[in-house]
Write a protein that holds these residues in place. Structure first.
Motif, PDB file in Angstrom:
ATOM      1  N   SER A 282       1.247  -1.400   0.220  1.00 50.84           N
ATOM      2  CA  SER A 282       0.047  -0.475   0.091  1.00 50.84           C
ATOM      3  C   SER A 282       1.148   1.089   0.012  1.00 50.84           C
ATOM      4  O   SER A 282       1.935   1.789   0.361  1.00 50.84           O
ATOM      5  N   LEU A 283       0.547   2.590  -0.533  1.00 49.59           N
ATOM      6  CA  LEU A 283       1.017   3.337  -0.959  1.00 49.59           C
ATOM      7  C   LEU A 283       0.811   4.312   0.556  1.00 49.59           C
ATOM      8  O   LEU A 283       1.659   5.729   0.025  1.00 49.59           O
ATOM      9  N   LEU A 284      -0.502   3.542   1.369  1.00 51.02           N
ATOM     10  CA  LEU A 284      -0.901   4.374   2.342  1.00 51.02           C
ATOM     11  C   LEU A 284      -0.778   4.300   3.571  1.00 51.02           C
ATOM     12  O   LEU A 284      -0.312   5.583   4.421  1.00 51.02           O
ATOM     13  N   TYR A 285      -0.834   3.133   3.595  1.00 51.78           N
ATOM     14  CA  TYR A 285      -0.487   2.554   5.747  1.00 51.78           C
ATOM     15  C   TYR A 285       0.211   1.431   5.138  1.00 51.78           C
ATOM     16  O   TYR A 285       0.636   0.896   3.966  1.00 51.78           O
ATOM     17  N   PRO A 286       1.049   0.773   6.163  1.00 54.39           N
ATOM     18  CA  PRO A 286       1.851  -0.061   5.814  1.00 54.39           C
ATOM     19  C   PRO A 286       1.792  -1.799   6.011  1.00 54.39           C
ATOM     20  O   PRO A 286       1.404  -2.018   6.865  1.00 54.39           O
ATOM     21  N   VAL A 287       0.413  -1.485   5.546  1.00 55.49           N
ATOM     22  CA  VAL A 287      -0.348  -3.262   4.635  1.00 55.49           C
ATOM     23  C   VAL A 287       0.480  -3.455   2.880  1.00 55.49           C
ATOM     24  O   VAL A 287       0.392  -2.891   2.299  1.00 55.49           O
TER      25      VAL A 287
END
Length: 327
Positions: A282-287
């Protein structure tokens, strides 16, 4: 699956005030509205507006608060190619060779101070019949796995604890809760319910063919457990997974992990060589939302008094449906 027994278990596990959670869990433990994502397609505009880009490339954000409420589904498929298995138990020693695909499916609901985990399928054999994929519902490949059961955890002063019924008598649930409990925070990281402690720097911009080498503790970006080795990631492109903007990386390298728990309660010592494949981060969250890896594995697997040694080639596909309550 005995649906009546399952619904009775849910009723026992959920306490007063949890009707909202009960409503979010669907038939046979599957979270309502969640579908298994695949790479490709369009980015959800709500997510797309949050991607950080510049003239130097795209960056991974670290400033967005991690969602406090998430519904998730984790689908793990292992396509085994002549994997040799030696099993040892109280009744003796068995040897077999495994070929074909097996599927494990778990669903969960995580919100502030609360986590529900359902094991929908435990290593079900995927059969090809008349050009359709069907699951062997006669016998799970992992004997003793608590299929159809739900664990209900609460966060207390000393950490996460299993909130069973006052008169809990389901032995499978007790054993599963005990096996999962010690490593629940890391298993929540693997499922996507918690952020990964190791992640990409927000200060770096990525373009095609940029690379990073993970060693030692930094491999926890891939494996959030007791891991060591050396793995190389090469950035290829932006690509959506289930509408979520991700960075796609090619992966190769090798690592080892000791006493690795699984969401279904097994323990593994693993030596893994990744010969190729990709992850979608993900570019938004550490997932990490999707993994598709070609691996050569040597594994010692334990469940209670049973122990198995596995060695061979596996194509691992691990997908995460990830639906926060607020985008």
């Amino acid at each position: 699956m005995d649906c009546a027994r399952y619904l009775f278990l849910i009723a026992m596990l959920l306490v007063s005030g949890c009707e909202k959670i009960s409503g979010l869990l669907g038939k046979e433990g599957t979270s309502v509205g969640l579908t298994t994502p695949v790479p490709g397609g369009e980015v959800d505009p709500t997510y797309g507006a949050l991607v950080k880009r510049s003239a130097d490339g795209v960056s991974f954000r670290r400033d967005l608060p991690f969602p406090s409420e998430i519904r998730g589904k984790v689908r793990i498929v292992e396509d085994r190619d002549h994997v040799r298995v030696v099993g040892q138990s109280a009744i003796g020693r068995e040897t077999e060779v495994l070929n074909g695909k097996v599927e494990t499916l778990v669903t969960y609901l995580k919100r502030s101070g609360e986590f529900l985990l359902t094991l929908d399928q435990a290593e079900r054999l995927i059969l090809d019949k008349d050009d359709e994929e069907v699951r062997d519902v006669v016998k799970p490949a992992s004997s003793g796995a608590p299929e159809g059961k739900t664990l209900h955890y609460l966060l207390g002063e000393k950490g996460w604890y299993h909130k069973g019924a006052r008169s809990e008598t389901d032995f499978e649930v007790i054993v599963w809760a005990d096996a999962v409990g010690d490593d629940l925070p890391n298993l929540m990281v693997e499922a996507g319910a918690h952020p990964r402690s190791q992640w990409f720097s927000s200060a770096r911009s990525w373009r095609k063919d940029d690379r990073i080498v993970l060693t030692g503790n930094t491999i926890k970006l891939l494996e959030p457990f007791n891991v060591g080795g050396r793995v190389t990631l090469v950035f290829e492109a932006e690509e959506a997974v289930g509408g979520h903007p991700c960075g796609r990386f090619a992966v190769e390298g090798a690592y080892s992990v000791k006493n690795r728990p699984s969401l279904q309660g097994d323990r593994h010592d693993m030596e893994v060589t990744i010969t190729g494949g990709h992850i979608w981060a993900s570019l938004l969250y550490p997932v990490i939302l999707y993994e598709d890896l070609e691996e050569i594995r040597t594994v010692t697997s334990r469940r209670g008094s049973m122990q198995k040694h596995l060695q061979g080639s596996v194509r691992l596909t691990r997908s995460r449906a990830w639906d926060p309550a607020q985008k």
